[in-house]
Structures are given as structure tokens and as C-alpha cells.
Design a protein around this motif. Sequence first.
Motif, PDB file in Angstrom:
ATOM      1  N   TYR A  17      -2.219  -9.240   1.919  1.00  0.00           N
ATOM      2  CA  TYR A  17      -1.053  -8.563   1.356  1.00  0.00           C
ATOM      3  C   TYR A  17      -1.438  -7.627   0.204  1.00  0.00           C
ATOM      4  O   TYR A  17      -0.928  -6.514   0.089  1.00  0.00           O
ATOM      5  CB  TYR A  17      -0.014  -9.578   0.872  1.00  0.00           C
ATOM      6  N   VAL A  18      -2.336  -8.069  -0.642  1.00  0.00           N
ATOM      7  CA  VAL A  18      -2.786  -7.237  -1.759  1.00  0.00           C
ATOM      8  C   VAL A  18      -3.528  -6.010  -1.238  1.00  0.00           C
ATOM      9  O   VAL A  18      -3.320  -4.888  -1.717  1.00  0.00           O
ATOM     10  CB  VAL A  18      -3.663  -8.057  -2.743  1.00  0.00           C
ATOM     11  N   ALA A  19      -4.393  -6.198  -0.247  1.00  0.00           N
ATOM     12  CA  ALA A  19      -5.145  -5.072   0.327  1.00  0.00           C
ATOM     13  C   ALA A  19      -4.203  -4.043   0.940  1.00  0.00           C
ATOM     14  O   ALA A  19      -4.359  -2.827   0.736  1.00  0.00           O
ATOM     15  CB  ALA A  19      -6.147  -5.573   1.356  1.00  0.00           C
ATOM     16  N   VAL A  20      -3.211  -4.486   1.682  1.00  0.00           N
ATOM     17  CA  VAL A  20      -2.240  -3.561   2.289  1.00  0.00           C
ATOM     18  C   VAL A  20      -1.453  -2.844   1.189  1.00  0.00           C
ATOM     19  O   VAL A  20      -1.212  -1.635   1.266  1.00  0.00           O
ATOM     20  CB  VAL A  20      -1.297  -4.317   3.263  1.00  0.00           C
ATOM     21  N   GLY A  21      -1.072  -3.557   0.133  1.00  0.00           N
ATOM     22  CA  GLY A  21      -0.353  -2.942  -0.980  1.00  0.00           C
ATOM     23  C   GLY A  21      -1.181  -1.871  -1.677  1.00  0.00           C
ATOM     24  O   GLY A  21      -0.664  -0.803  -2.021  1.00  0.00           O
ATOM     25  N   VAL A  22      -2.474  -2.145  -1.872  1.00  0.00           N
ATOM     26  CA  VAL A  22      -3.352  -1.164  -2.519  1.00  0.00           C
ATOM     27  C   VAL A  22      -3.487   0.075  -1.650  1.00  0.00           C
ATOM     28  O   VAL A  22      -3.427   1.209  -2.138  1.00  0.00           O
ATOM     29  CB  VAL A  22      -4.736  -1.790  -2.832  1.00  0.00           C
ATOM     30  N   VAL A  23      -3.661  -0.082  -0.342  1.00  0.00           N
ATOM     31  CA  VAL A  23      -3.783   1.059   0.570  1.00  0.00           C
ATOM     32  C   VAL A  23      -2.510   1.899   0.538  1.00  0.00           C
ATOM     33  O   VAL A  23      -2.568   3.132   0.458  1.00  0.00           O
ATOM     34  CB  VAL A  23      -4.105   0.576   2.009  1.00  0.00           C
ATOM     35  N   ILE A  24      -1.364   1.262   0.557  1.00  0.00           N
ATOM     36  CA  ILE A  24      -0.100   1.997   0.499  1.00  0.00           C
ATOM     37  C   ILE A  24       0.016   2.740  -0.834  1.00  0.00           C
ATOM     38  O   ILE A  24       0.444   3.899  -0.884  1.00  0.00           O
ATOM     39  CB  ILE A  24       1.098   1.058   0.735  1.00  0.00           C
ATOM     40  N   GLY A  25      -0.379   2.097  -1.941  1.00  0.00           N
ATOM     41  CA  GLY A  25      -0.343   2.752  -3.249  1.00  0.00           C
ATOM     42  C   GLY A  25      -1.240   3.975  -3.289  1.00  0.00           C
ATOM     43  O   GLY A  25      -0.852   5.035  -3.804  1.00  0.00           O
ATOM     44  N   VAL A  26      -2.456   3.864  -2.748  1.00  0.00           N
ATOM     45  CA  VAL A  26      -3.384   4.997  -2.719  1.00  0.00           C
ATOM     46  C   VAL A  26      -2.807   6.132  -1.878  1.00  0.00           C
ATOM     47  O   VAL A  26      -2.891   7.310  -2.258  1.00  0.00           O
ATOM     48  CB  VAL A  26      -4.769   4.546  -2.187  1.00  0.00           C
ATOM     49  N   LEU A  27      -2.209   5.803  -0.760  1.00  0.00           N
ATOM     50  CA  LEU A  27      -1.601   6.838   0.084  1.00  0.00           C
ATOM     51  C   LEU A  27      -0.446   7.542  -0.633  1.00  0.00           C
ATOM     52  O   LEU A  27      -0.272   8.757  -0.494  1.00  0.00           O
ATOM     53  CB  LEU A  27      -1.128   6.235   1.409  1.00  0.00           C
ATOM     54  N   LEU A  28       0.345   6.797  -1.401  1.00  0.00           N
ATOM     55  CA  LEU A  28       1.436   7.417  -2.159  1.00  0.00           C
ATOM     56  C   LEU A  28       0.903   8.381  -3.219  1.00  0.00           C
ATOM     57  O   LEU A  28       1.428   9.487  -3.382  1.00  0.00           O
ATOM     58  CB  LEU A  28       2.309   6.353  -2.808  1.00  0.00           C
ATOM     59  N   VAL A  29      -0.125   7.961  -3.940  1.00  0.00           N
ATOM     60  CA  VAL A  29      -0.718   8.830  -4.956  1.00  0.00           C
ATOM     61  C   VAL A  29      -1.299  10.080  -4.301  1.00  0.00           C
ATOM     62  O   VAL A  29      -1.112  11.204  -4.785  1.00  0.00           O
ATOM     63  CB  VAL A  29      -1.791   8.071  -5.771  1.00  0.00           C
ATOM     64  N   LEU A  30      -1.989   9.920  -3.188  1.00  0.00           N
ATOM     65  CA  LEU A  30      -2.563  11.048  -2.457  1.00  0.00           C
ATOM     66  C   LEU A  30      -1.470  12.008  -1.987  1.00  0.00           C
ATOM     67  O   LEU A  30      -1.625  13.232  -2.082  1.00  0.00           O
ATOM     68  CB  LEU A  30      -3.378  10.539  -1.268  1.00  0.00           C
ATOM     69  N   ALA A  31      -0.354  11.465  -1.521  1.00  0.00           N
ATOM     70  CA  ALA A  31       0.756  12.316  -1.085  1.00  0.00           C
ATOM     71  C   ALA A  31       1.313  13.143  -2.239  1.00  0.00           C
ATOM     72  O   ALA A  31       1.615  14.329  -2.079  1.00  0.00           O
ATOM     73  CB  ALA A  31       1.858  11.457  -0.461  1.00  0.00           C
TER      74      ALA A  31
END
Length: 149
Positions: A17-31
Amino acid sequence: MSTVGETQSGRERTFLYVAVGVVIGVLLVLALVLYRAADATHDAEAKADELIQALDEAGATVTPSKDQIVTVLGDDGGAVCANPNDALNRATLQAQLANGASGPGARPVITDRKILRGQTLIIEIYCPDELAEFQQYVDDLTTDDVVGS
């Protein structure tokens, strides 16, 4: 009937769950970063159109493509607007206003004001706060009508 038990421990699920949350956070920042970059590209294209129109009105015979202008000047004027009134930048400009020889044969020449018009237009469009001082510098240069029409 057989019951299926959980095959992962609570710790493994938490890590997932933490790994998926971090990936989603990185994608949001990149967007967000890419959105701002697209905004800057839109500004760069608008300023490039303005420069092309100004060069055409000034009678420039060779105009760079819009893509070349966007690449070199961006939305802030790039190296031209970094510090156009700095002594080194002025020396570089004066070195370009020479007879084309190298070494001891290099001599300054009286140039046509049209030669300086392109750089003046870039500064006018991309960094107008630098224009007054640069225009004063250009006005102090010795120029003449030496380029044929």
C-alpha cells in the motif's frame, strides 16, 4: 468446501500500500511539473509569433523558424536576456561587429543599425525591463546606412 486463508502478512500488505501510494504521489508531482512546462511552452510560442511578426515588419530577409526561436529563446529570452547590459555580453556583441578577420587583422567596423535591430527586438519582446539601457548602448554605437536594400 475449503477456505482460503490470507497468504501475505500484514507487513507485506502495508509495504504494498505504501509503495502504490508513493508511485501515485510521484505521478501527481510529475503531472504538475509537466503542466507548468506546457504553460511555458505556450508562452514561448506566443512570444515567438510576436518576434516573427516584428522581424517581418522590420524588413528582415531571413527569419528563423518558430521552432528554432522557441528552442533558443524559450519564454524568457534565454541567453539574450540573461544580462544583455553586462560588459561581457557587450564585448561579445562588439566582437561580432568586426571585419571578419582573425588575430591581428581583426578590426571594428561601422555597421548598419539594421544589424542591431534583431537583438533589440528580442530584448523588447522578451525582457523589456532591459530595453532602455540596451537601447542607450546601441544609440551610442557609431552606425551608418551601409547595407544595401
